[in-house]
Write a protein that holds these residues in place. Structure first.
Motif, PDB file in Angstrom:
ATOM      1  N   GLU A 194       1.096  -1.585   0.707  1.00 26.42           N
ATOM      2  CA  GLU A 194      -0.163  -0.106   0.225  1.00 26.42           C
ATOM      3  C   GLU A 194       0.763   0.857   0.251  1.00 26.42           C
ATOM      4  O   GLU A 194       0.364   1.729  -0.635  1.00 26.42           O
ATOM      5  CB  GLU A 194      -1.202  -0.297   1.468  1.00 26.42           C
ATOM      6  CG  GLU A 194      -2.384   0.466   1.422  1.00 26.42           C
ATOM      7  CD  GLU A 194      -2.738   1.460   2.433  1.00 26.42           C
ATOM      8  OE1 GLU A 194      -2.823   0.099   3.742  1.00 26.42           O
ATOM      9  OE2 GLU A 194      -2.444   2.003   2.810  1.00 26.42           O
ATOM     10  N   VAL A 195       2.216   0.868   0.920  1.00 31.65           N
ATOM     11  CA  VAL A 195       2.579   2.808   0.708  1.00 31.65           C
ATOM     12  C   VAL A 195       3.460   2.788  -0.305  1.00 31.65           C
ATOM     13  O   VAL A 195       3.804   3.462  -0.507  1.00 31.65           O
ATOM     14  CB  VAL A 195       3.647   2.419   2.007  1.00 31.65           C
ATOM     15  CG1 VAL A 195       4.334   3.344   2.803  1.00 31.65           C
ATOM     16  CG2 VAL A 195       2.346   2.487   3.535  1.00 31.65           C
TER      17      VAL A 195
ATOM     18  N   LEU B  57       1.755   3.854  -2.991  1.00 31.56           N
ATOM     19  CA  LEU B  57       1.996   5.548  -2.274  1.00 31.56           C
ATOM     20  C   LEU B  57       2.632   6.151  -3.505  1.00 31.56           C
ATOM     21  O   LEU B  57       2.814   7.527  -3.749  1.00 31.56           O
ATOM     22  CB  LEU B  57       0.778   5.838  -1.058  1.00 31.56           C
ATOM     23  CG  LEU B  57       0.049   5.581  -0.728  1.00 31.56           C
ATOM     24  CD1 LEU B  57      -0.250   5.692   0.965  1.00 31.56           C
ATOM     25  CD2 LEU B  57      -0.845   6.327  -1.055  1.00 31.56           C
ATOM     26  N   PHE B  58       3.800   5.855  -3.229  1.00 31.11           N
ATOM     27  CA  PHE B  58       4.776   6.370  -3.336  1.00 31.11           C
ATOM     28  C   PHE B  58       4.942   6.691  -5.031  1.00 31.11           C
ATOM     29  O   PHE B  58       5.565   7.089  -5.186  1.00 31.11           O
ATOM     30  CB  PHE B  58       6.285   5.636  -2.855  1.00 31.11           C
ATOM     31  CG  PHE B  58       7.096   6.144  -3.368  1.00 31.11           C
ATOM     32  CD1 PHE B  58       8.383   5.020  -4.124  1.00 31.11           C
ATOM     33  CD2 PHE B  58       8.073   7.389  -3.040  1.00 31.11           C
ATOM     34  CE1 PHE B  58       9.235   5.117  -4.763  1.00 31.11           C
ATOM     35  CE2 PHE B  58       8.941   7.222  -3.417  1.00 31.11           C
ATOM     36  CZ  PHE B  58       9.888   6.327  -5.061  1.00 31.11           C
TER      37      PHE B  58
ATOM     38  N   ASP C 160       2.879   9.099  -6.073  1.00 30.11           N
ATOM     39  CA  ASP C 160       3.219  10.438  -5.658  1.00 30.11           C
ATOM     40  C   ASP C 160       4.803  10.790  -7.577  1.00 30.11           C
ATOM     41  O   ASP C 160       4.418  11.917  -7.451  1.00 30.11           O
ATOM     42  CB  ASP C 160       3.791  10.453  -4.443  1.00 30.11           C
ATOM     43  CG  ASP C 160       3.425  11.611  -4.073  1.00 30.11           C
ATOM     44  OD1 ASP C 160       3.382  12.041  -2.465  1.00 30.11           O
ATOM     45  OD2 ASP C 160       1.919  12.129  -4.218  1.00 30.11           O
TER      46      ASP C 160
ATOM     47  N   GLN D 235      10.024  17.855  -2.475  1.00 23.43           N
ATOM     48  CA  GLN D 235       8.702  16.253  -1.978  1.00 23.43           C
ATOM     49  C   GLN D 235       9.185  15.144  -2.211  1.00 23.43           C
ATOM     50  O   GLN D 235       8.927  13.993  -1.883  1.00 23.43           O
ATOM     51  CB  GLN D 235       7.233  16.682  -3.066  1.00 23.43           C
ATOM     52  CG  GLN D 235       6.516  18.105  -2.169  1.00 23.43           C
ATOM     53  CD  GLN D 235       4.739  17.651  -2.595  1.00 23.43           C
ATOM     54  OE1 GLN D 235       4.797  18.050  -3.797  1.00 23.43           O
ATOM     55  NE2 GLN D 235       4.301  16.910  -2.202  1.00 23.43           N
TER      56      GLN D 235
ATOM     57  N   LYS E  98      11.996  14.144  -2.540  1.00 24.67           N
ATOM     58  CA  LYS E  98      13.047  13.784  -1.554  1.00 24.67           C
ATOM     59  C   LYS E  98      12.023  13.123  -0.485  1.00 24.67           C
ATOM     60  O   LYS E  98      13.188  11.570   0.485  1.00 24.67           O
ATOM     61  CB  LYS E  98      13.847  15.233  -1.533  1.00 24.67           C
ATOM     62  CG  LYS E  98      15.303  14.633  -0.299  1.00 24.67           C
ATOM     63  CD  LYS E  98      15.790  15.402  -0.267  1.00 24.67           C
ATOM     64  CE  LYS E  98      16.534  15.581   1.268  1.00 24.67           C
ATOM     65  NZ  LYS E  98      16.141  16.629   2.035  1.00 24.67           N
TER      66      LYS E  98
ATOM     67  N   SER F  32       9.211  11.630   0.170  1.00 26.57           N
ATOM     68  CA  SER F  32       8.586  10.187   0.104  1.00 26.57           C
ATOM     69  C   SER F  32       9.580   9.474  -0.248  1.00 26.57           C
ATOM     70  O   SER F  32       9.255   8.635   0.158  1.00 26.57           O
ATOM     71  CB  SER F  32       7.484  10.636  -1.136  1.00 26.57           C
ATOM     72  OG  SER F  32       8.238  11.379  -2.289  1.00 26.57           O
TER      73      SER F  32
ATOM     74  N   SER G 112      12.502   8.542   0.591  1.00 25.89           N
ATOM     75  CA  SER G 112      13.017   8.846   2.017  1.00 25.89           C
ATOM     76  C   SER G 112      12.408   7.557   3.170  1.00 25.89           C
ATOM     77  O   SER G 112      12.754   6.480   3.741  1.00 25.89           O
ATOM     78  CB  SER G 112      13.974   9.518   2.844  1.00 25.89           C
ATOM     79  OG  SER G 112      12.423  10.456   3.500  1.00 25.89           O
ATOM     80  N   SER G 113      11.046   8.482   2.963  1.00 30.43           N
ATOM     81  CA  SER G 113      10.344   7.303   3.633  1.00 30.43           C
ATOM     82  C   SER G 113       9.657   5.940   3.531  1.00 30.43           C
ATOM     83  O   SER G 113       9.255   4.746   4.491  1.00 30.43           O
ATOM     84  CB  SER G 113       8.872   8.419   3.738  1.00 30.43           C
ATOM     85  OG  SER G 113       8.181   7.956   2.686  1.00 30.43           O
ATOM     86  N   ILE G 114      10.088   5.328   2.661  1.00 29.78           N
ATOM     87  CA  ILE G 114       9.949   4.473   1.821  1.00 29.78           C
ATOM     88  C   ILE G 114      11.331   3.682   1.916  1.00 29.78           C
ATOM     89  O   ILE G 114      11.566   2.544   1.704  1.00 29.78           O
ATOM     90  CB  ILE G 114       9.138   3.522   0.938  1.00 29.78           C
ATOM     91  CG1 ILE G 114      10.368   4.541  -0.281  1.00 29.78           C
ATOM     92  CG2 ILE G 114       7.982   4.390   1.225  1.00 29.78           C
ATOM     93  CD1 ILE G 114       9.887   3.646  -1.482  1.00 29.78           C
TER      94      ILE G 114
ATOM     95  N   ASP H 120       2.875  14.902   1.919  1.00 28.79           N
ATOM     96  CA  ASP H 120       2.826  13.784   1.352  1.00 28.79           C
ATOM     97  C   ASP H 120       2.625  12.456   1.911  1.00 28.79           C
ATOM     98  O   ASP H 120       2.311  12.422   3.010  1.00 28.79           O
ATOM     99  CB  ASP H 120       4.528  13.928   2.192  1.00 28.79           C
ATOM    100  CG  ASP H 120       4.659  12.296   1.222  1.00 28.79           C
ATOM    101  OD1 ASP H 120       5.796  12.094   1.564  1.00 28.79           O
ATOM    102  OD2 ASP H 120       4.634  12.603   0.228  1.00 28.79           O
TER     103      ASP H 120
ATOM    104  N   THR I 155       2.459   9.333   1.226  1.00 31.50           N
ATOM    105  CA  THR I 155       3.216   8.118   1.864  1.00 31.50           C
ATOM    106  C   THR I 155       3.824   8.064   2.696  1.00 31.50           C
ATOM    107  O   THR I 155       2.946   7.464   3.873  1.00 31.50           O
ATOM    108  CB  THR I 155       4.453   7.466   0.429  1.00 31.50           C
ATOM    109  OG1 THR I 155       4.075   8.574  -0.607  1.00 31.50           O
ATOM    110  CG2 THR I 155       5.674   6.660   0.898  1.00 31.50           C
TER     111      THR I 155
END
Lengths: 153, 631
Positions: A45-46, A49-50, A53, A88, A90, A92, A94-96, B30, B32
């Motif tokens: 899911e995540v 989303l990435f 985005d 932005q 960057k 997202s 980094s978040s995954i 964001d 995510t």
């Protein structure tokens, strides 16, 4: 079930290689840890989303940079806007845990700050490349996981 | 994206063991990151709500007050800067806010700290970090309780009663704090505010009275150190006040910061920097201008509430002198300088009384909301005039001395001419009585804030949120927008939201028909955001105006005066009274300048301003009330 074990081993190896090659970093582990029975599809899911985005942002970046093509002048590029998008992306990435994408974004931001058109163009190319790579790899990963699930019955 | 999700909708904390059940609001554009943090929060057993837009988040927080414990916000967001959201939340809801960003540079983190963030997380945020955020909630609550205990201020129950309006709370607490301290007269001049001790909010515990003088010392110390570097210990050292503890200073500083933050944040209408331009303010302020509320009122475009609030503010001023004394100037400047908050300083909420008065006076005045532009321009003009601080001058010279009746009035005052009438009557400006408007003179040139969430002035003298019209002192920027929101209760009670810090004298109120100029640079000094809660019992000073609550208001104002500079003029009171009695009364109003030089005869209608008899009232003297009450 040799097949299953095989698959599982493949998955493990593959994942390890992704980490090794820097496509993924520890943040991806965090994601996997967040997945549980109540959220069995969390990672997919995540990451999805990435993907959404990132694609949107890459489009925006292209538009912003391409619009200057005719002029090719620095003045015509809205570097602030560019920077905002890259920032932005960057975030997202980094978040995954998409480490390479993240790294390129950092360079990209520097180019924006310097208002370096050539640099930006190059960075855009790089980021597109890294993104498509990691996307492919993650999709492969998910496919393997799915196979395992199916094989496991 | 609409806020959603886990945690259910119950605003009340469930009976789960803390920190589980922590009600978190996460704001990040964001998707995510948002999803990840949401999941992490769920893992931590928090009750999480997510938002992709800051504006939505803010609305949510406003609608569901008391439903969240902590806010997590991204720094970079398209619709609103994270810092701005931070300020809003801090001011309006007083919730702990944690910033998140991929930017880990020291300056970015510092910025977060400066804006009041409780913490700053570097993205990507890890679950362990999220597990820890509850500490900020607890810390905040404990600190606030401790402060209250220290000051013996309102009890928690009182606090709770005041509702979820944290602004009120703080103000109330502040007010209470001031109220209850025993008066320290030994080291204070007569003009210092006398705090009433019969304030219901007074607690039994003895407490430091933040008198005007003391506050001035505090402010100058802070100014000297620089607001960012002002630590209680150093402030204490600089102040060198025997008997003052570091703790006293610490809690006072906290309020001061909060007040400033509030003013700047709430008032901020545009993206102007909340940080005022100290230099500008300083220059504009010049002498401690006393904000001539009356002048404003006279101008007619000041909503009554605002004027009342201003009035209240001024009430707090101990100085009878219109002229800002050096003290006042110092105070003003001190507060202005260190703080980089322009608006904050000006945020003045005017209590109702004034409003009411104004309404009476201005029967024929078309009520209208002062537009920011108007105000700003008026103020601007006002501000640009030189304001000189003259020690012991009865009348502070208002900057712009042109085409302003008030100015004339001031001039007169300065010359110790008791003749106020002409001025008063000359005021042709209409007084706009806007029952719910609060005028907040704002100083920053680039920000004209309408302090919308100012404590509202309601009949109970409690602060609610009202639009506070910021008079931008400096600029006539078009973006000055004064938002006057309706605020309930047109009671004449003196209820004001006192913002304890001086308002830079340059308030532009162009809308006020030229008479605003008269607004002397009264710097409205506001006690640190003290809300005036229900009418505090006024001292038994006679209230010539027959204020009931008004008295208390005054008292409250005075109390809040801890932050008020000396010699502040509080025209409100008079104005109000005057208005109530009759317009004609105004004509008789005479400003009694309490400065050393000028002593005007006081009209009976006026509160008797005899030095010493009513310090509060005296203070009013200096204000050009007359200007306010033009027929």
């Amino acid at each position: 079930m040799d097949g299953l074990v095989q698959l599982q081993k493949q998955l493990v190896d593959y994942t390890a290689s992704l980490f090794r090659e820097g496509f993924l970093d520890d943040q991806f582990n965090q994601l996997q840890q967040l997945q549980d029975e109540s959220n069995p599809e969390f990672v997919v899911e995540v990451v999805t989303l990435f993907f959404e985005d990132a694609e949107r942002l890459l489009n925006e970046l292209s538009k912003t940079l391409d619009s200057s093509f005719p002029n090719r002048g620095q003045a015509s590029i809205d570097f602030k806007k560019l920077d905002a998008h890259v920032h932005q992306l960057k975030g997202s990435s980094s978040s995954i845990g998409a480490q390479r994408v993240h790294s390129v974004c950092i360079s990209f931001r520097n180019s924006c700050e310097e208002q370096n058109v050539e640099g930006c163009l190059k960075n855009l190319q790089q980021v597109r490349h890294e993104y498509s790579l990691v996307k492919t790899k993650l999709e492969t990963l998910f496919r393997m996981e799915k196979q395992i699930l199916e094989a496991a019955g | 994206m609409a806020p959603s999700r886990s945690g259910g909708d119950a605003c009340k904390g469930g009976a789960v063991e803390f920190p589980a059940g922590l009600r978190v609001l996460v704001v990040d554009d964001d998707a995510t990151t948002l999803r990840i943090i949401e999941q992490m929060s769920i893992r931590c057993r928090y009750r999480v709500t997510t938002c992709t837009e800051a504006t939505v988040a803010l609305n949510l927080l406003r609608e569901r007050k008391g439903c969240f414990d902590v806010v997590l916000s991204d720094v970079h967001m398209p619709d609103m800067d994270g810092y701005k959201l931070l300020e809003h939340v801090g001011l309006e809801m007083d919730l702990p806010v944690i910033m998140m960003s991929g930017d880990s540079t020291t300056s970015a983190v510092m910025k977060g700290i400066r804006h009041g963030a409780c913490d700053y997380l570097i993205k990507p945020v890890r679950e362990e970090e999220l597990r820890n955020i509850w500490q900020h909630v607890v810390r905040k609550i404990w600190n606030e309780n401790k402060e209250h205990d220290n000051s013996g201020s309102m009890e928690d129950s009182d606090w709770n009663k005041r509702g979820n309006d944290d602004t009120e709370y703080t103000s109330v607490a502040d007010a209470a704090e001031l109220v209850k301290a025993p008066k320290k007269r030994s080291s204070l001049k007569e003009e210092d505010i006398e705090l009433e001790s019969d304030d219901p909010a007074t607690s039994k515990k003895p407490r430091v009275v933040w008198s005007v003088e003391l506050h001035q010392q505090f402010v100058s110390a802070v100014n000297q150190l620089g607001l960012d570097k002002a630590v209680p210990k150093r402030i204490l050292e600089l102040m060198n006040v025997p008997g003052l503890t570091r703790e006293n200073v610490a809690s006072h500083l906290q309020k001061f910061r909060l007040y400033l933050k509030r003013l700047s944040g709430v008032a901020q209408q545009h993206n102007g920097m909340l940080n005022a331009v100290p230099g500008i303010i300083e220059s504009k302020l010049g002498a401690t201008g006393r904000f001539d509320i009356q002048a404003l009122a006279a101008a007619g475009h000041v909503p009554p509430e605002t004027l009342a609030a201003l009035h209240a503010e001024l009430l707090g001023r101990p100085a009878a002198n219109i002229m800002s004394t050096v003290d006042q100037a110092t105070l003003l400047q001190a507060s202005i300088q260190g703080q980089k908050i322009s608006h904050a300083e000006h945020a003045v909420a005017y209590g109702q009384p004034l409003v009411k008065c104004l309404s009476n006076i201005g029967k024929n005045f078309p009520p209208s909301i002062i537009t920011a532009n108007d105000v700003s321009s008026a103020y601007g003009a006002w501000m640009s005039s030189n304001i000189t601080v003259r020690p012991n001058n009865s009348v502070e010279r208002v900057g712009t001395q042109n085409n302003n009746m008030l100015m004339d009035m001031l001039e007169h005052r300065q010359r110790q001419q008791p003749q106020q009438q002409p001025l008063i009557h000359d005021q042709s400006c209409s007084i706009n009585v806007q029952p719910s408007c609060l005028v907040v003179p704002s100083q920053s040139s680039d920000t004209l804030h309408a302090v919308n969430s100012c404590a509202s002035i309601n009949q109970d003298c409690s602060f609610g949120r009202n639009a506070i019209i910021d008079y931008s002192l400096l600029s006539q920027k078009s973006n000055n927008s004064i938002t006057a929101s309706q605020f309930p209760g047109g009671d004449t009670k003196a209820q004001g939201v006192l913002y304890g810090y001086t308002i830079p004298s340059t308030c532009s109120m162009s809308s006020i028909n030229g008479s605003i100029q008269q607004l002397q640079n009264s710097t409205l000094t506001f006690g640190s955001a003290r809300a005036l809660p229900s009418p505090l019992p006024m001292s038994d000073r006679q209230d010539p105006y027959g204020f009931k609550s008004g008295d208390s208001f005054d008292q409250v104002c005075l109390r809040n005066l801890g932050f008020v500079g000396k010699d502040t003029c509080i025209p409100n009171r008079f104005a109000q009274k005057e208005i109530e009695s009759s317009v004609s009364d105004f004509s008789q109003m005479k400003v009694n300048v309490d400065s050393s030089g000028n002593t005007l005869q006081e009209e009976p209608n006026f509160i008797n301003m005899q030095k010493g008899s009513r310090p509060i009232i005296e203070r009013y003297q200096s204000c050009d009330h007359s200007s306010v009450f033009t027929e």
